[in-house]
Design a protein around this motif. Structure first.
Motif, PDB file in Angstrom:
ATOM      1  N   PRO A 330       0.813  -1.236   0.000  1.00 23.87           N
ATOM      2  CA  PRO A 330       0.000   0.000   0.000  1.00 23.87           C
ATOM      3  C   PRO A 330       0.836   1.271   0.000  1.00 23.87           C
ATOM      4  CG  PRO A 330      -0.909  -1.604   1.539  1.00 23.87           C
ATOM      5  CD  PRO A 330       0.418  -2.139   1.105  1.00 23.87           C
ATOM      6  N   GLN A 331       1.891   1.297   0.831  1.00 22.30           N
ATOM      7  CA  GLN A 331       2.771   2.467   0.833  1.00 22.30           C
ATOM      8  C   GLN A 331       3.467   2.627  -0.511  1.00 22.30           C
ATOM      9  OE1 GLN A 331       5.351   3.020   4.408  1.00 22.30           O
ATOM     10  NE2 GLN A 331       4.596   0.996   4.981  1.00 22.30           N
ATOM     11  N   ALA A 332       3.887   1.501  -1.079  1.00 26.83           N
ATOM     12  CA  ALA A 332       4.614   1.541  -2.344  1.00 26.83           C
ATOM     13  C   ALA A 332       3.741   2.082  -3.471  1.00 26.83           C
ATOM     14  CB  ALA A 332       5.122   0.144  -2.700  1.00 26.83           C
ATOM     15  N   ILE A 333       2.466   1.732  -3.465  1.00 31.06           N
ATOM     16  CA  ILE A 333       1.540   2.226  -4.489  1.00 31.06           C
ATOM     17  C   ILE A 333       1.384   3.735  -4.384  1.00 31.06           C
ATOM     18  CG2 ILE A 333      -0.871   2.201  -5.234  1.00 31.06           C
ATOM     19  CD1 ILE A 333      -0.887  -0.808  -4.426  1.00 31.06           C
ATOM     20  N   ILE A 334       1.248   4.229  -3.151  1.00 27.21           N
ATOM     21  CA  ILE A 334       1.146   5.672  -2.941  1.00 27.21           C
ATOM     22  C   ILE A 334       2.400   6.376  -3.455  1.00 27.21           C
ATOM     23  CG2 ILE A 334       0.969   7.501  -1.213  1.00 27.21           C
ATOM     24  CD1 ILE A 334      -1.607   5.932  -1.619  1.00 27.21           C
ATOM     25  N   VAL A 335       3.567   5.805  -3.160  1.00 23.28           N
ATOM     26  CA  VAL A 335       4.826   6.390  -3.616  1.00 23.28           C
ATOM     27  C   VAL A 335       4.888   6.425  -5.137  1.00 23.28           C
ATOM     28  CG1 VAL A 335       7.315   6.010  -3.754  1.00 23.28           C
ATOM     29  CG2 VAL A 335       6.162   5.818  -1.567  1.00 23.28           C
ATOM     30  N   ALA A 336       4.545   5.299  -5.773  1.00 19.62           N
ATOM     31  CA  ALA A 336       4.665   5.200  -7.231  1.00 19.62           C
ATOM     32  C   ALA A 336       3.721   6.155  -7.957  1.00 19.62           C
ATOM     33  CB  ALA A 336       4.409   3.761  -7.674  1.00 19.62           C
ATOM     34  N   LEU A 337       2.513   6.330  -7.415  1.00 19.93           N
ATOM     35  CA  LEU A 337       1.522   7.146  -8.112  1.00 19.93           C
ATOM     36  C   LEU A 337       1.569   8.621  -7.723  1.00 19.93           C
ATOM     37  CD1 LEU A 337      -1.625   4.810  -8.005  1.00 19.93           C
ATOM     38  CD2 LEU A 337      -0.073   5.204  -9.930  1.00 19.93           C
ATOM     39  N   PHE A 338       1.836   8.919  -6.463  1.00 23.99           N
ATOM     40  CA  PHE A 338       1.594  10.281  -5.976  1.00 23.99           C
ATOM     41  C   PHE A 338       2.798  10.973  -5.334  1.00 23.99           C
ATOM     42  CE2 PHE A 338      -2.576   7.958  -5.183  1.00 23.99           C
ATOM     43  CZ  PHE A 338      -3.092   8.295  -6.433  1.00 23.99           C
ATOM     44  N   ARG A 339       3.964  10.361  -5.340  1.00 20.23           N
ATOM     45  CA  ARG A 339       5.150  10.998  -4.807  1.00 20.23           C
ATOM     46  C   ARG A 339       6.222  11.048  -5.891  1.00 20.23           C
ATOM     47  NH1 ARG A 339       6.962   8.407   0.785  1.00 20.23           N
ATOM     48  NH2 ARG A 339       8.522  10.048   0.582  1.00 20.23           N
ATOM     49  N   PRO A 340       7.176  11.991  -5.750  1.00 20.10           N
ATOM     50  CA  PRO A 340       7.433  12.853  -4.594  1.00 20.10           C
ATOM     51  C   PRO A 340       6.393  13.970  -4.474  1.00 20.10           C
ATOM     52  CG  PRO A 340       8.906  13.413  -6.386  1.00 20.10           C
ATOM     53  CD  PRO A 340       8.165  12.182  -6.820  1.00 20.10           C
ATOM     54  N   PHE A 341       6.097  14.335  -3.223  1.00 20.01           N
ATOM     55  CA  PHE A 341       5.262  15.501  -2.979  1.00 20.01           C
ATOM     56  C   PHE A 341       6.078  16.762  -3.293  1.00 20.01           C
ATOM     57  CE2 PHE A 341       3.502  12.380   0.212  1.00 20.01           C
ATOM     58  CZ  PHE A 341       2.359  12.093  -0.525  1.00 20.01           C
ATOM     59  N   LEU A 342       5.383  17.860  -3.472  1.00 15.05           N
ATOM     60  CA  LEU A 342       6.068  19.091  -3.871  1.00 15.05           C
ATOM     61  C   LEU A 342       7.166  19.496  -2.884  1.00 15.05           C
ATOM     62  CD1 LEU A 342       3.027  21.203  -5.152  1.00 15.05           C
ATOM     63  CD2 LEU A 342       4.904  20.279  -6.529  1.00 15.05           C
ATOM     64  N   PHE A 396       2.137  -3.208 -10.599  1.00 12.63           N
ATOM     65  CA  PHE A 396       3.423  -2.708 -11.081  1.00 12.63           C
ATOM     66  C   PHE A 396       3.916  -1.561 -10.201  1.00 12.63           C
ATOM     67  CE2 PHE A 396       6.176  -0.238 -13.940  1.00 12.63           C
ATOM     68  CZ  PHE A 396       7.036  -1.251 -14.351  1.00 12.63           C
ATOM     69  N   GLY A 397       2.987  -0.687  -9.794  1.00 16.61           N
ATOM     70  CA  GLY A 397       3.367   0.410  -8.912  1.00 16.61           C
ATOM     71  C   GLY A 397       3.914  -0.090  -7.586  1.00 16.61           C
ATOM     72  N   ALA A 398       3.298  -1.132  -7.045  1.00 16.76           N
ATOM     73  CA  ALA A 398       3.790  -1.701  -5.791  1.00 16.76           C
ATOM     74  C   ALA A 398       5.198  -2.254  -5.951  1.00 16.76           C
ATOM     75  CB  ALA A 398       2.842  -2.795  -5.303  1.00 16.76           C
ATOM     76  N   SER A 399       5.440  -2.949  -7.063  1.00 15.29           N
ATOM     77  CA  SER A 399       6.749  -3.578  -7.259  1.00 15.29           C
ATOM     78  C   SER A 399       7.849  -2.536  -7.421  1.00 15.29           C
ATOM     79  CB  SER A 399       6.704  -4.521  -8.467  1.00 15.29           C
ATOM     80  OG  SER A 399       6.451  -3.807  -9.662  1.00 15.29           O
ATOM     81  N   VAL A 400       7.622  -1.511  -8.264  1.00 14.58           N
ATOM     82  CA  VAL A 400       8.689  -0.520  -8.458  1.00 14.58           C
ATOM     83  C   VAL A 400       8.804   0.398  -7.250  1.00 14.58           C
ATOM     84  CG1 VAL A 400       8.526  -0.612 -10.969  1.00 14.58           C
ATOM     85  CG2 VAL A 400       7.167   1.084  -9.736  1.00 14.58           C
ATOM     86  N   GLY A 401       7.692   0.642  -6.555  1.00 13.94           N
ATOM     87  CA  GLY A 401       7.757   1.461  -5.351  1.00 13.94           C
ATOM     88  C   GLY A 401       8.573   0.809  -4.253  1.00 13.94           C
ATOM     89  N   ILE A 402       8.493  -0.515  -4.164  1.00 12.47           N
ATOM     90  CA  ILE A 402       9.229  -1.244  -3.129  1.00 12.47           C
ATOM     91  C   ILE A 402      10.720  -1.292  -3.428  1.00 12.47           C
ATOM     92  CG2 ILE A 402       9.597  -3.564  -2.164  1.00 12.47           C
ATOM     93  CD1 ILE A 402       6.541  -3.939  -2.317  1.00 12.47           C
TER      94      ILE A 402
END
Length: 448
Positions: A330-342, A396-402
């Motif tokens: 779940p954290q990895a998906i957030i990172v892949a889609l919505f981070r880095p934050f500004l 895919f987002g989870a895998s690359v985020g991790i």
């Protein structure tokens, strides 16, 4: 880059555009024709800008390492055609007759995926006097071919939003930049588009089946030889997509209700079987070792980013198991889609990535609020292509985020999911009725 780049690039640009205008009528229709040349131009611009930025801003990078290896192969062809051919076909063996060249190749090792890219570049270099910028433009054309196939597939599935789908596939900055130069990512992005096209044409529309099999096999093999994890992430939802689409073609509602879980179950079993066989014997992606390899890769990238770039992030300690990866997903998906934050941007490149991620977050929330939570997930469940797109994007987002642990690496690794995620949001907005467009365009575009 050298002086010949300055002289040969305009000439080959003219050739590429001549071919593009010649084939445009065969690969477009009245609605998609307007995007063909602008989208190709953006890819070519991305390829040229990519080389310039890596030379003058970064001072080097893997793109020039690929070119160095391909230049040695080009040199070998100039010395002896048979030696050059061996360099193209040998699997990293240390043969005496190749030592003159392989001793200068850092990636000359058995099973090296980097050699696949260098060999592509070497073959293309034979067509343009081994000119870096022109080879980069050829890579952009390969990438564009698959992305055009992806766009046309999406447009046939949901023609009502073909304009928005063009934005999702072609006009997202990180995609046309990182997916256009002399890099592995360009080949993989193009190959993924062709695999998507082949699944739709052959397994769902059941048209041009032989062509679809050949195209799908070649594209899938290229993914297997370069970044097999893209194929591993795409294959399961794609197979489920096929069974889901075919179950919806059953006209009897009762029979469809009975058959759908059965067909989806078969799709899931086939997907698991395919994944196991794809990774068998592969030390990096074997299912039994993937957790351990993920931890090693993530730790290495984190250390590199801390020392050199200052763009590191961490999701917490990895224990080297698949279960541990699932907890971090779940954290990895957030990172892949919505981070880095500004506020996490540390340099101009990270700032651009942060602006793009902010757009993804705002666009997602906008559609979620406009559609409503119930219709949001209900529309996904009822629309097979949305299941495919969101499942692939999340897996895919989870895998690359991790594994990334580095925003600089992440922005490049995640580009395959972006067209599917953004395209799915546009399709979801339309099928749910929020901003849906009516008219005769849909039927005409689907038939085109």
């Amino acid at each position: 880059m050298e002086l010949r780049d300055l002289f040969l690039t305009p000439f080959y640009l003219g050739l590429i555009y001549a071919v593009a205008f010649a084939i445009r009528g065969q690969v477009t229709n009245i609605y998609t024709r307007q995007y063909f040349i602008p989208a190709l131009s953006l890819k070519l611009f991305g390829a040229i800008a990519f080389g310039l930025i890596f030379q003058f801003y970064y001072g080097g990078g893997d793109t020039f390492n690929y070119f160095t290896h391909s230049s040695l192969m080009y040199e070998a062809f100039g010395d002896s055609f048979s030696v050059g051919l061996k360099l193209l076909t040998s699997d990293g063996e240390r043969l005496p007759e190749l030592t003159k060249y392989t001793s200068r190749m850092y990636w000359w090792i058995p099973g090296s995926t980097e050699l696949v890219v260098a060999r592509f570049a070497a073959v293309l270099g034979l067509l343009c006097f081994n000119t870096y910028t022109v080879v980069g433009m050829f890579f952009a054309c390969i990438s564009f071919s698959g992305m055009w196939a992806m766009f046309m597939t999406f447009a046939k599935i949901r023609p009502q939003v073909y304009k928005q789908l063009a934005i999702a596939v072609f006009f997202i900055p990180s995609v046309f930049f990182w997916g256009s130069g002399l890099m592995k990512d360009s080949l993989c992005l193009g190959a993924l588009g062709w695999v998507f096209y082949a699944f739709y044409q052959g397994a769902i529309q059941k048209k041009r089946i032989l062509k679809s099999l050949i195209v799908g096999f070649l594209a899938a093999y290229l993914l297997y030889a370069t970044k097999v994890y893209i194929l591993l992430s795409f294959l399961p939802p794609a197979l489920i997509w096929v069974f889901n689409e075919n179950s919806q073609k059953i006209k009897n509602a009762a029979l469809r209700m009975i058959a759908k879980p059965f067909l989806l179950g078969i799709g899931a079993v086939v997907a698991v079987f395919a994944m196991s066989n794809l990774t068998e014997g592969n030390d990096s992606y074997d299912v039994d070792k993937i957790g351990e390899k993920s931890k090693i890769t993530a730790d290495y990238l984190y250390q590199v980013s801390v020392k050199e770039e200052g763009s590191a992030y961490t999701l917490g300690e990895q224990d080297g198991t698949i279960g541990g990866m699932v907890k971090l997903a779940p954290q990895a998906i957030i990172v892949a889609l919505f981070r880095p934050f500004l506020w996490e941007a540390r340099n101009p490149v990270m700032l651009l990535s942060a602006l793009e991620a902010t757009f993804f977050l705002g666009f997602t929330l906008r559609i979620l609020f406009r559609v409503g939570v119930g219709r949001f997930f209900g529309s996904i469940a009822k629309t097979p292509v949305l299941v495919l797109s969101f499942v692939f994007a999340l897996v895919f987002g989870a895998s690359v985020g991790i594994i990334s642990n580095n925003f600089g690496t992440l922005v490049r690794y995640k580009i395959p999911l972006i067209p599917f995620y953004v395209g799915a949001l546009y399709i979801l907005q339309d099928v749910s009725g929020a901003g849906q467009k009516k008219g005769r365009v849909a039927g005409r575009l689907r038939a085109a």
